[in-house]
Design an enzyme around this catalytic site. Structure first.
Site, PDB file in Angstrom:
ATOM      1  N   ASN A  63     160.633 -74.239  99.562  1.00  0.00           N
ATOM      2  CA  ASN A  63     160.137 -72.914  98.892  1.00  0.00           C
ATOM      3  C   ASN A  63     158.545 -73.029  99.558  1.00  0.00           C
ATOM      4  O   ASN A  63     157.874 -73.906  99.024  1.00  0.00           O
ATOM      5  CB  ASN A  63     160.114 -73.253  97.480  1.00  0.00           C
ATOM      6  CG  ASN A  63     159.433 -72.052  96.788  1.00  0.00           C
ATOM      7  OD1 ASN A  63     158.735 -71.490  97.083  1.00  0.00           O
ATOM      8  ND2 ASN A  63     160.202 -71.681  95.452  1.00  0.00           N
ATOM      9  N   GLU A  90     161.232 -67.854  98.432  1.00  0.00           N
ATOM     10  CA  GLU A  90     160.032 -67.158  98.029  1.00  0.00           C
ATOM     11  C   GLU A  90     159.122 -66.857  99.323  1.00  0.00           C
ATOM     12  O   GLU A  90     157.998 -66.982  99.297  1.00  0.00           O
ATOM     13  CB  GLU A  90     158.933 -68.107  96.844  1.00  0.00           C
ATOM     14  CG  GLU A  90     159.701 -67.887  95.767  1.00  0.00           C
ATOM     15  CD  GLU A  90     158.501 -68.311  94.705  1.00  0.00           C
ATOM     16  OE1 GLU A  90     158.083 -67.540  94.057  1.00  0.00           O
ATOM     17  OE2 GLU A  90     158.679 -69.662  94.461  1.00  0.00           O
ATOM     18  N   ASP A 107     165.890 -74.301  96.456  1.00  0.00           N
ATOM     19  CA  ASP A 107     165.119 -74.276  95.104  1.00  0.00           C
ATOM     20  C   ASP A 107     165.891 -73.987  94.154  1.00  0.00           C
ATOM     21  O   ASP A 107     166.136 -72.688  93.862  1.00  0.00           O
ATOM     22  CB  ASP A 107     163.774 -73.341  95.110  1.00  0.00           C
ATOM     23  CG  ASP A 107     162.956 -73.567  93.740  1.00  0.00           C
ATOM     24  OD1 ASP A 107     163.481 -74.168  92.918  1.00  0.00           O
ATOM     25  OD2 ASP A 107     162.070 -72.587  93.657  1.00  0.00           O
ATOM     26  N   ASN A 123     165.792 -74.670  90.959  1.00  0.00           N
ATOM     27  CA  ASN A 123     165.013 -74.607  89.528  1.00  0.00           C
ATOM     28  C   ASN A 123     165.972 -75.445  88.450  1.00  0.00           C
ATOM     29  O   ASN A 123     166.121 -74.724  87.397  1.00  0.00           O
ATOM     30  CB  ASN A 123     164.871 -73.016  89.114  1.00  0.00           C
ATOM     31  CG  ASN A 123     163.585 -72.492  89.727  1.00  0.00           C
ATOM     32  OD1 ASN A 123     162.497 -73.275  89.609  1.00  0.00           O
ATOM     33  ND2 ASN A 123     163.714 -71.294  90.443  1.00  0.00           N
ATOM     34  N   ASP A 156     164.272 -79.068  94.130  1.00  0.00           N
ATOM     35  CA  ASP A 156     164.803 -78.736  95.667  1.00  0.00           C
ATOM     36  C   ASP A 156     165.885 -79.602  95.958  1.00  0.00           C
ATOM     37  O   ASP A 156     165.557 -80.811  96.079  1.00  0.00           O
ATOM     38  CB  ASP A 156     163.655 -78.547  96.393  1.00  0.00           C
ATOM     39  CG  ASP A 156     162.380 -77.556  95.906  1.00  0.00           C
ATOM     40  OD1 ASP A 156     162.603 -76.420  96.077  1.00  0.00           O
ATOM     41  OD2 ASP A 156     161.391 -78.145  95.288  1.00  0.00           O
ATOM     42  N   ASP A 214     153.478 -75.165  96.394  1.00  0.00           N
ATOM     43  CA  ASP A 214     153.606 -76.034  95.412  1.00  0.00           C
ATOM     44  C   ASP A 214     154.753 -76.825  95.489  1.00  0.00           C
ATOM     45  O   ASP A 214     155.111 -77.795  94.602  1.00  0.00           O
ATOM     46  CB  ASP A 214     153.488 -75.575  93.759  1.00  0.00           C
ATOM     47  CG  ASP A 214     154.342 -74.123  93.665  1.00  0.00           C
ATOM     48  OD1 ASP A 214     155.053 -73.732  94.838  1.00  0.00           O
ATOM     49  OD2 ASP A 214     154.268 -73.260  92.817  1.00  0.00           O
ATOM     50  N   HIS A 215     155.706 -76.378  96.211  1.00  0.00           N
ATOM     51  CA  HIS A 215     156.936 -77.222  97.045  1.00  0.00           C
ATOM     52  C   HIS A 215     156.646 -78.172  98.059  1.00  0.00           C
ATOM     53  O   HIS A 215     155.807 -77.663  98.742  1.00  0.00           O
ATOM     54  CB  HIS A 215     158.202 -76.339  97.010  1.00  0.00           C
ATOM     55  CG  HIS A 215     158.587 -75.782  95.714  1.00  0.00           C
ATOM     56  ND1 HIS A 215     159.657 -75.770  94.929  1.00  0.00           N
ATOM     57  CD2 HIS A 215     158.097 -74.643  95.215  1.00  0.00           C
ATOM     58  CE1 HIS A 215     159.834 -75.157  94.075  1.00  0.00           C
ATOM     59  NE2 HIS A 215     158.567 -74.260  94.057  1.00  0.00           N
TER      60      HIS A 215
END
Length: 263
Positions: free
Chosen positions: A7, A34, A151, A153, A222, A251-252
């Site tokens: 991501n 993203e 990802d 989530n 992930d 942030d990933h």
């Protein structure tokens, strides 16, 4: 062959990190989530200059997925089947021919977050997961190499987060979410990372807030889920955590798996 999911949290903002990582890590296939751009705005030239073919399913300002590959796919499908009214760009499938003429299907997944739970976003998440399960069941019937990377989530188990109590009311960790993820896995899919390690504090995401990265307050959301045929060919898997320490990071971080598709 090295297959990765990452991501990127805005491909234009992270293009320097992305190109540096592609040079350093040298993956064969990369699933990006993203990308946060329409197809026409994707920095294609920078990626193609490194020898990658680019396929995108973009959306203005948010969402969007892409698959980068050293060889060109012979078939590409955009959008997760099952809801013709769903306009969110969260799914991209690319199909490749391996050197021995077998088929490799790679799907790039950006599963909905689902928060706030009390809004329509959580039912959408659960419905999306059920559509993904239906799709995966259909693809598994082909008995091909299949990699569902992205990802999700979803925090699958308590040891996949730094503190379960912090996440117990979050859409990523609710019992219904984890149950839906288990139903997907129970089709016969293998979690690449958990097939190779039971280690705790093994994360793929650290929030930008509250010093999460230096404290290692992370979560593992992930995942690469593999068909039996792909799992049989996997040789190792890892999380490339060091990328989170780079300047202007996502942030990933990338999650990768190696496969021996020879013979």
């Amino acid at each position: 062959m090295k297959i990765a999911t990452w991501n990127i949290n805005g491909v234009k903002a992270r293009i320097d990190n992305l190109t540096q990582w592609l040079k350093d890590s040298d993956p064969d296939i990369v699933c990006l989530q993203e990308i946060k751009t329409v197809d026409e705005g994707f920095p294609r030239l920078e990626i193609e200059a490194l020898g990658y073919h680019v396929e995108t399913h973009g959306q203005k300002g948010f969402n969007g997925v892409a698959i980068l590959s050293k060889s060109s796919p012979f078939e590409v499908n955009r959008g997760l089947p099952g809801d013709p009214l769903d306009e969110q760009a969260r799914f991209l499938e690319a199909t490749f021919t391996l050197p021995d003429s077998r088929i490799l299907r790679v799907c790039c997944i950006y599963l909905p977050n689902g928060n706030p739970v009390e809004t329509e976003k959580y039912p959408y998440k659960l419905a999306w997961m059920e559509r993904l399960r239906t799709f995966a069941a259909e693809r598994l019937a082909y008995e091909e190499m299949l990699v569902l990377a992205g990802d999700y989530n979803v925090i699958p188990e308590p040891h996949d987060c730094f503190d379960p109590k912090v996440w117990e009311s979050d859409a990523l960790f609710l019992p219904q979410t984890r149950e839906a993820f288990r139903r997907l896995e129970n089709l016969g899919l293998t979690d690449a990372v958990r097939a190779t390690t039971d280690a705790t504090q093994f994360y793929s995401f650290w929030d930008y807030q509250a010093g999460a990265w230096p404290k290692n307050n992370g979560i593992r959301i992930d995942h690469l889920l593999l068909s039996p045929e792909a799992a049989d060919r996997m040789t190792s898997a890892a999380i490339e955590k060091h990328v989170r320490a780079w300047e202007k990071p996502s942030d990933h971080v990338p999650v990768i798996a190696y496969f021996d598709f020879a013979g």
